[in-house]
Design an enzyme around this catalytic site. Structure first.
Site, PDB file in Angstrom:
ATOM      1  N   PRO A 645       3.543   2.651 -10.316  1.00 49.26           N
ATOM      2  CG  PRO A 645       3.804   3.152 -12.574  1.00 49.26           C
ATOM      3  CD  PRO A 645       3.403   3.764 -11.269  1.00 49.26           C
ATOM      4  CD  GLU A 718      -3.216  -8.861   2.486  1.00 47.34           C
ATOM      5  OE1 GLU A 718      -3.444  -9.728   3.328  1.00 47.34           O
ATOM      6  OE2 GLU A 718      -3.800  -7.758   2.474  1.00 47.34           O
TER       7      GLU A 718
END
Lengths: 751, 290
Positions: A645, A718
């Site tokens: 994370p 992205e």
């Protein structure tokens, strides 16, 4: 019979002691902050020379004269490489044997096809001498008028866009849908050319030994670079050793080997000594790919209740005169909004530019900012809250294909993002909110999406009698934290703690880790590692289960679980044995497994696979000056299983900052007379400075995907640039009532 | 083959001699934050660089006769840390500290910012508004000129090739005087002014402006000293009428260009707004100094 040890059937994070899901810091972080990490250009092999590119100052025409004697006469200059003496190639750099073989400018002629094209290389004992030598070449040109911009010539429909997608796609009857609509939006948006500005410019340190080549070179795809070079140079791929331990950013520009890097290699061939070539910042604006400008027309129809009746998205894009890369900007409209009729189409214009290429979310980023702006305009036309409008048109199946989604937690992204941001109560009309200092305040949102892709990769895993393990894969750490996340997957794959695992990566003599692109590196390399680890564990399990002295003898179909350096019988965890004991008794020093990954064609046929997200932006605008600041960004993203994370948040922050830059700052400006870039440096080509970056939050929305791959990983690299640009633009409208349709948003347009 | 000589003279006379004797283009180096960038980009190719930083007194700030003498090569960082200067000329200090980044501030100098002769130089409108003068050394001795007379056009100054600036003088302040500088940039930092506005005022005991100087940057080939702006302020307590006159005078004075950073119309509008805002800050500061 193969025993059932398939780790994939047990969610890795559910197992005790799993490394997956832990917010580990970067494995190479200390090396980087102490300056120990050696980037390509930090290498200085004995006898190394420096090469400097001479780049064209015209955009079209030919070089008529280079003063090679003047350069050669400069003290320290060893050689000047021009089309006249460049070492021969085994393959024409203009050959295109397959669609992903892009043409390179390797001094094959005196022709100039774009500004900043390499026209010569000066090789010298020092960087200073090579730089001066390059200046002394004083090139003369025969220039033709440069073709610049989206209106430079006849447009045509490209054969394909992006990675082999049809240029035109259609479902339903768009014109009928528009005709029947109660509300319509017909708006045209422009996005600028953007150029790659990774902190580390492209570099290569090349050393030849006979027909063997040793390279220090940043790469997002070492095996592909190896294959490309082997073809160009006429040598075997295994004779090319690439070391790419660290990249100072890639963003797509280092996915395929760039022409200037090949020129460095040829320079080393020419002089018979190692050579270093590093691009100057301004030389990045041409030969290493860019995001082309677009002009996008969005036509949206909706019923009186806000239900979409049609969505048409056309993109006009530019490409080079000599190659085919077509930014798939309109494809952004394929997946997000349920409309009975969708038409996407592309036309292209050839101009005197370097060939555009992959740049973080190619197509998705450019298309998203237009689509999300248009959706905002459509919501306004329907007098609906932009979030309510998006929910009204939520796609339960992928609109363009009708396929179900492999997983889609976008509703949760909307809900959690909106809640965190405090979206509720946002006035519909613009110019309704002010802060204590009198600044206009606006809130906007955008939806983010990016396909969950898988490429091919291989890995090797070894479990050792001493209790350790090794996993090897030629993976690419571009700064995104790949080595950390992949090592976490590797530790779980071989059932060891991450401290017991040696993770080897970053060189081309290791198994091919696939390209670090398409947001697919963690999934692709991770699945190869997962398979290799699984095979090594399977070997161990066979040894144990076939051995009457092992507590695991006869486990058979019940199978075993690997963790913490032990195998446990799946149905009776009181029966276990350490790797060391199994190997010692078998008289083996180690067992090895190899694994491959690639997409599952059956699953890919059955399901649409995408990551999703929702981005919320707050801007403040000085009513007298139009001065504009983004003050808050909240993104909520669902991208399957999150391996680390901490790294993932960092990817989201980076993407959101770039999305903000897309809306407000980034723009390459070309001189219409010369075709040269006017702002090919970081002083004039604006990206956000730290002080421009607002308070940001990235929420990791839980999502389990049983179809994308056994680990359930989608991509995170992205997606965050999508959605964000539109969110910022929509917030600017909400603050000012001025709708920006030309990006970056010009403050002049707001006052 | 081109060659570049570097000299770091220890005296003003030596520096003048080097400049006068140079065979080709000679450039004076103080902080180098413009010159080195121009050298690297090839925009300038001098034959000689004369580094002035070894000349005694060229770096440093002195309080003289109630005013200040700032050495030509004094860095932005030193100027920013000079408490007495910042108290008396806050506008000059805040303008200087807007140049570049923290790293650039370690080197950037007032003389460099002025002699680079960019229309957008941040410290220049503030110095003009403050009534700063430049002491220029040359073969015939020293001359003192108002800062607004140094730059003659983009990249051009009134200095002869064998002259350079050794120091700046900021005059002694009348009571209830203060200055302010504001600039507009699209980005938050690290950018070049689209418009800059420096305002310097003196108030009487009743808060009425008795003297003013207003200078605008980036709206003409050189930074402007706008007499009509000053006239709009003198005699006022900065009421709405005075502000409107100031705004109008500022806009009337602008002769900007269109470029990537801003259009002509936008620059004109911004000049008026910044002049108003800078004036308000200067008045507030001056009133607080009573």
């Amino acid at each position: 019979m193969t025993p059932d040890i398939s780790l994939s059937q047990v969610p890795a994070h559910a197992r005790h002691g799993s490394s997956i899901g832990r917010p580990l810091t970067r494995r190479e972080g200390v090396l980087k902050v102490t300056g120990v990490a050696r980037y390509a250009a930090d290498n200085h092999p004995a006898g190394m020379l420096y090469a400097v590119l001479a780049a064209s100052r015209i955009a079209r025409g030919r070089v008529t004269c280079l003063d090679v004697p003047a350069a050669m006469a400069h003290p320290g200059v060893v050689a000047v490489m021009t089309p006249a003496n460049r070492p021969a190639l085994a393959l024409d750099p203009d050959a295109k044997l397959h669609p992903f073989m892009f043409r390179l400018d390797l001094l094959q002629s005196d022709a100039v096809r774009y500004a900043n094209q390499p026209i010569a290389v000066v090789i010298a004992e020092t960087l200073e001498a090579a730089t001066e030598g390059a200046a002394l070449l004083a090139p003369r040109y025969e220039a033709l008028p440069a073709r610049v911009g989206l209106d430079a010539g006849e447009s045509f429909v490209p054969p394909v866009v992006g990675v082999g997608h049809p240029a035109e796609q259609l479902v339903g009857d768009v014109e009928a849908g528009l005709a029947s609509a109660a509300r319509r939006v017909d708006a045209t948006y422009e996005t600028p050319a953007q150029y790659h500005n990774a902190m580390e410019p492209h570099a290569v340190v090349a050393a030849w030994d006979g027909d063997s080549l040793s390279l220090d070179m940043p790469s997002q795809g070492m095996a592909m670079a190896q294959a490309r070079l082997a073809g160009l140079l006429g040598i075997a791929p295994e004779n090319i050793m690439i070391r790419s331990p660290f990249l100072g950013g890639g963003f797509g520009s280092k996915g395929l080997i760039a022409g200037p890097q090949v020129l460095g290699i040829l320079a080393a061939r020419l002089v018979g000594r190692p050579v270093k070539l590093v691009l100057r910042r301004e030389q990045m604006y041409g030969p290493v790919g860019h995001r082309p400008p677009t002009r996008q027309r969005l036509r949206i129809g909706a019923g009186a209740d806000g239900t979409l009746t049609a969505l048409a998205h056309h993109a006009l894009i530019t490409t080079s005169t000599f190659d085919d890369f077509f930014e798939p900007a309109a494809d952004a409209s394929h997946t997000l909004y349920a409309s009975p009729a969708i038409a996407t189409s592309h036309t292209a214009v050839r101009i005197d530019t370097g060939t555009p290429m992959f740049m973080r979310a190619p197509g998705e980023a450019t298309g998203s900012i237009a689509l999300e702006s248009a959706i905002d305009e459509a919501a306004l036309a329907c007098r609906m809250d932009p979030l309510a409008f998006r929910l009204k048109n939520y796609a339960e199946v992928e609109p363009i294909s009708g396929k179900p989604f492999s997983s889609k937690a976008l509703r949760a992204c909307y809900a959690q993002g909106a809640d965190r941001f405090g979206w509720a109560g946002r006035p519909l009309a613009p110019r309704q909110m002010r802060d204590a200092a009198g600044m206009l305040v606006g809130w906007g949102m955008g939806t983010a999406t990016f396909p969950a892709l898988m490429f091919q990769a291989e890995a090797r895993a070894v479990i050792r009698r001493n209790g350790g393990g090794v996993v090897e894969i030629g993976a690419h750490d571009m700064g995104q934290g790949a080595w950390t996340a992949l090592a976490q997957i590797a530790a779980d794959a071989v059932g060891l703690g991450i401290e017991q695992l040696e993770f080897r990566s970053g060189t081309s003599d290791l198994p091919d880790g696939g390209i670090a692109g398409g947001s697919a590196h963690t999934a692709t390399a991770g699945m190869a590692i997962h398979a290799a680890g699984g095979e090594a564990v399977a070997r161990l399990a066979e040894l144990a289960m076939d051995d009457a002295r092992s507590p695991l003898f006869g486990a058979g179909n019940a199978g075993v679980v690997a963790r913490d350096g032990r195998l446990f019988r799946r149905d009776d965890e009181s029966r276990s044995e350490s790797y060391a004991d199994i190997l010692t008794r078998a008289g083996l020093a180690q067992v090895e497994g190899r694994g491959k990954s690639g997409g599952d064609p059956a699953a890919q046929t059955a399901y649409a696979m995408h990551a999703h997200g929702a981005v919320f932006a707050e801007v403040k605008v000085d009513p007298d000056l139009g001065q504009l600041r983004v003050t808050r960004l909240v993104g909520a993203f669902a991208a399957g299983r999150i391996i680390n994370p901490r790294m993932v948040r960092s990817q989201y922050y980076g993407g959101m900052i770039w999305g903000m830059a897309f809306a407000l700052h980034e723009e390459a400006v070309t001189d219409r007379r010369s075709g040269r870039m006017l702002n090919a440096n970081l002083a004039d080509y604006h990206i956000p400075v730290n002080a421009d970056v607002p308070e940001m939050e990235a929420l990791l929305v839980e999502e389990h995907d049983p179809h994308v791959n056994a680990l359930g990983i989608k991509g995170v690299g992205e997606i965050a640039i999508t959605g964000t640009g539109g969110a910022v633009a929509n917030a600017v409208w909400h603050a000012t009532g001025m709708r920006a349709r030309r990006f970056p948003i010009r403050i002049d347009d707001l006052v | 083959m081109s060659s570049l000589s570097y000299a770091a003279p220890a005296t003003v006379d030596e520096a003048i001699g080097l400049l006068a004797g140079a065979s080709g283009l000679a450039k004076v180096l103080s902080g180098g934050t413009d010159l080195l960038v121009q050298l690297r980009s090839g925009r300038t190719r001098p034959a000689l660089i004369v580094d002035t930083k070894k000349i005694p007194g060229i770096i440093g700030i002195r309080e003289v006769d109630g005013g200040f003498v700032i050495g030509a090569a004094t860095s932005g960082a030193m100027i920013g840390e000079h408490a007495a200067l910042a108290a008396v000329y806050p506008g000059v200090v805040e303008a200087t500290n807007l140049i570049g980044s923290t790293q650039v501030q370690g080197r950037a100098s007032l003389a460099g910012n002025l002699c680079n002769a960019s229309p957008a130089a941040d410290s220049v409108p503030a110095m003009i508004a403050a009534g700063a003068t430049a002491v220029i050394a040359g073969p015939k001795g020293r001359r003192t000129v108002p800062v607004e007379q140094v730059v003659t056009g983009p990249g051009r100054t009134s200095l002869a090739r064998d002259e350079f600036i050794v120091e700046f003088h900021l005059p002694k302040r009348a009571p209830r005087s203060a200055d302010a500088y504001l600039r507009f940039i699209p980005r938050t930092e690290m950018d070049i002014a689209v418009v800059g506005a420096g305002v310097n005022v003196t108030l009487d005991a009743a808060g009425v402006c008795t003297a003013a100087r207003v200078s605008l940057g980036a709206v003409a080939p050189t930074a402007l000293l706008v007499a009509d702006c000053a006239a709009a302020l003198v005699g006022s307590k900065l009421d709405e009428h005075a502000l409107a006159k100031l705004d109008l005078a500022a806009r009337d004075a602008c002769k900007p260009i269109d470029d990537k950073r801003g259009t002509i119309d936008f620059r004109i509008k911004v000049a008026g707004v910044l002049a108003r805002r800078a004036a308000a800050i200067a008045f507030e500061r001056a009133a607080a100094r009573s």
